[in-house]
Design an enzyme around this catalytic site. Structure first.
Site, PDB file in Angstrom:
ATOM      1  N   HIS A  49     -11.372  25.758 -22.428  1.00  0.00           N
ATOM      2  CA  HIS A  49     -10.043  26.145 -22.882  1.00  0.00           C
ATOM      3  C   HIS A  49     -10.149  27.371 -23.780  1.00  0.00           C
ATOM      4  O   HIS A  49     -11.247  27.773 -24.180  1.00  0.00           O
ATOM      5  CB  HIS A  49      -9.364  24.988 -23.642  1.00  0.00           C
ATOM      6  CG  HIS A  49     -10.123  24.534 -24.845  1.00  0.00           C
ATOM      7  ND1 HIS A  49     -10.853  23.375 -24.888  1.00  0.00           N
ATOM      8  CD2 HIS A  49     -10.296  25.112 -26.054  1.00  0.00           C
ATOM      9  CE1 HIS A  49     -11.420  23.254 -26.056  1.00  0.00           C
ATOM     10  NE2 HIS A  49     -11.111  24.295 -26.791  1.00  0.00           N
TER      11      HIS A  49
HETATM   12  C1  T46 Z   1     -12.784  24.096 -29.578  1.00  0.00           C
HETATM   13  C2  T46 Z   1     -14.119  23.526 -29.272  1.00  0.00           C
HETATM   14  C3  T46 Z   1     -15.243  24.331 -29.859  1.00  0.00           C
HETATM   15  C4  T46 Z   1      -8.394  15.844 -32.619  1.00  0.00           C
HETATM   16  O1  T46 Z   1      -7.689  14.830 -32.701  1.00  0.00           O
HETATM   17  N1  T46 Z   1      -8.425  16.754 -33.630  1.00  0.00           N
HETATM   18  C5  T46 Z   1      -9.192  17.870 -33.586  1.00  0.00           C
HETATM   19  O2  T46 Z   1      -9.185  18.651 -34.553  1.00  0.00           O
HETATM   20  C6  T46 Z   1      -9.979  18.113 -32.419  1.00  0.00           C
HETATM   21  C7  T46 Z   1     -10.845  19.355 -32.311  1.00  0.00           C
HETATM   22  C8  T46 Z   1      -9.934  17.209 -31.413  1.00  0.00           C
HETATM   23  N2  T46 Z   1      -9.154  16.083 -31.504  1.00  0.00           N
HETATM   24  C9  T46 Z   1      -9.160  15.127 -30.404  1.00  0.00           C
HETATM   25  C10 T46 Z   1      -8.486  15.595 -29.138  1.00  0.00           C
HETATM   26  C11 T46 Z   1      -9.268  14.914 -28.050  1.00  0.00           C
HETATM   27  O3  T46 Z   1      -8.724  13.652 -27.798  1.00  0.00           O
HETATM   28  O4  T46 Z   1     -10.511  14.851 -30.047  1.00  0.00           O
HETATM   29  C12 T46 Z   1     -10.653  14.722 -28.653  1.00  0.00           C
HETATM   30  C13 T46 Z   1     -11.706  15.695 -28.113  1.00  0.00           C
HETATM   31  O5  T46 Z   1     -11.199  17.027 -28.249  1.00  0.00           O
HETATM   32  P1  T46 Z   1     -11.450  18.167 -27.148  1.00  0.00           P
HETATM   33  O6  T46 Z   1     -11.509  17.545 -25.804  1.00  0.00           O
HETATM   34  O7  T46 Z   1     -10.436  19.248 -27.362  1.00  0.00           O
HETATM   35  O8  T46 Z   1     -12.918  18.675 -27.557  1.00  0.00           O
HETATM   36  P2  T46 Z   1     -13.736  19.929 -27.007  1.00  0.00           P
HETATM   37  O9  T46 Z   1     -15.131  19.697 -27.420  1.00  0.00           O
HETATM   38  O10 T46 Z   1     -13.476  20.194 -25.585  1.00  0.00           O
HETATM   39  O11 T46 Z   1     -13.135  21.194 -27.829  1.00  0.00           O
HETATM   40  C14 T46 Z   1     -13.228  21.256 -29.225  1.00  0.00           C
HETATM   41  C15 T46 Z   1     -11.906  21.745 -29.831  1.00  0.00           C
HETATM   42  O12 T46 Z   1     -10.833  20.929 -29.342  1.00  0.00           O
HETATM   43  C16 T46 Z   1     -11.604  23.185 -29.494  1.00  0.00           C
HETATM   44  O13 T46 Z   1     -10.549  23.655 -30.295  1.00  0.00           O
HETATM   45  O14 T46 Z   1     -12.642  25.292 -29.732  1.00  0.00           O
HETATM   46  O15 T46 Z   1     -14.267  22.151 -29.626  1.00  0.00           O
END
Ligand code: T46
Length: 135
Positions: A49
C-alpha cells in the site's frame, strides 16, 4: 528516486548502546504514533500500500528485513539490519516489507495517527494517483 536513510547517534559505553530519537530533531516530523511488528512468519510480505499523507521512519531494531519502495515510476530495495539506521518513507510511496529474519522487530515512527482512509491499497490506483498529482 532518492532513498533517505538516517544514521542515528549511538550513545555507547562499556555497558552497551543506546539510541534516543526526538521529534523534529532526529526525526524530521512530529511523532504521532509508534508501532512495531515482530514474529513475522517466513515468506511473509507485508505492506502492499501507499499513504496519501503520512511520513514514517522505519527502524529494524532487531534482526533484519527488506523494504521495497516504489514511487510509481521507480523502485528501490533497501536492506535494514542496523538498530541505529532509519529509513524515511514519505507520502505517495508504495511499500512492501519482506525477507524478515526470525528475530526481526521493525519499529515505525509515524507522523499521523492510524487512519484507514489514508491508505491506497490498489497498485494501479496508486500509479494513477501519483501521475495525476504530477500533472
Ligand atoms: C505501513 C507499514 C510499514 C492498527 O490498528 N493501527 C495501526 O497503527 C496500524 C499500523 C495497524 N493497525 C491494524 C490494522 C490491521 O488490522 O493492524 C493490522 C495490521 O496492519 P496492516 O495490515 O496495515 O500492516 P502492514 O504491515 O501491512 O503495514 C503497516 C502499516 O499499516 C503501514 O502504514 O506503512 O506497516
Amino acid at each position: 528516486m532518492q532513498v533517505v536513510k538516517y544514521t542515528f547517534q549511538q550513545h555507547g559505553d562499556e555497558r552497551g548502546q543506546l539510541v534516543a530519537l526526538e521529534e523534529l530533531k532526529d526525526i524530521p516530523f512530529e511523532i504521532k504514533r509508534v508501532y512495531y511488528m515482530y514474529d513475522t512468519q517466513e515468506g511473509v510480505r507485508r505492506g502492499y500500500h501507499a499513504h496519501r499523507n503520512l511520513e514514517q521512519i522505519l527502524v529494524c531494531i532487531h534482526g533484519s528485513c527488506k523494504i521495497l519502495l516504489d514511487n510509481g515510476t521507480e523502485r528501490k530495495k533497501v536492506f535494514l539490519e542496523k538498530p541505529y539506521e532509519g529509513l524515511y518513507v514519505p507520502s505517495d510511496m508504495w511499500r512492501e516489507m519482506y525477507d524478515f529474519s526470525d528475530d526481526a522487530v521493525l519499529l515505525v515512527l509515524a507522523s499521523a495517527c492510524y487512519n484507514e482512509e489514508d491508505y491506497i491499497r490498489d497498485y494501479q490506483e496508486f500509479v494513477d494517483y501519483v501521475r495525476k498529482k504530477k500533472k
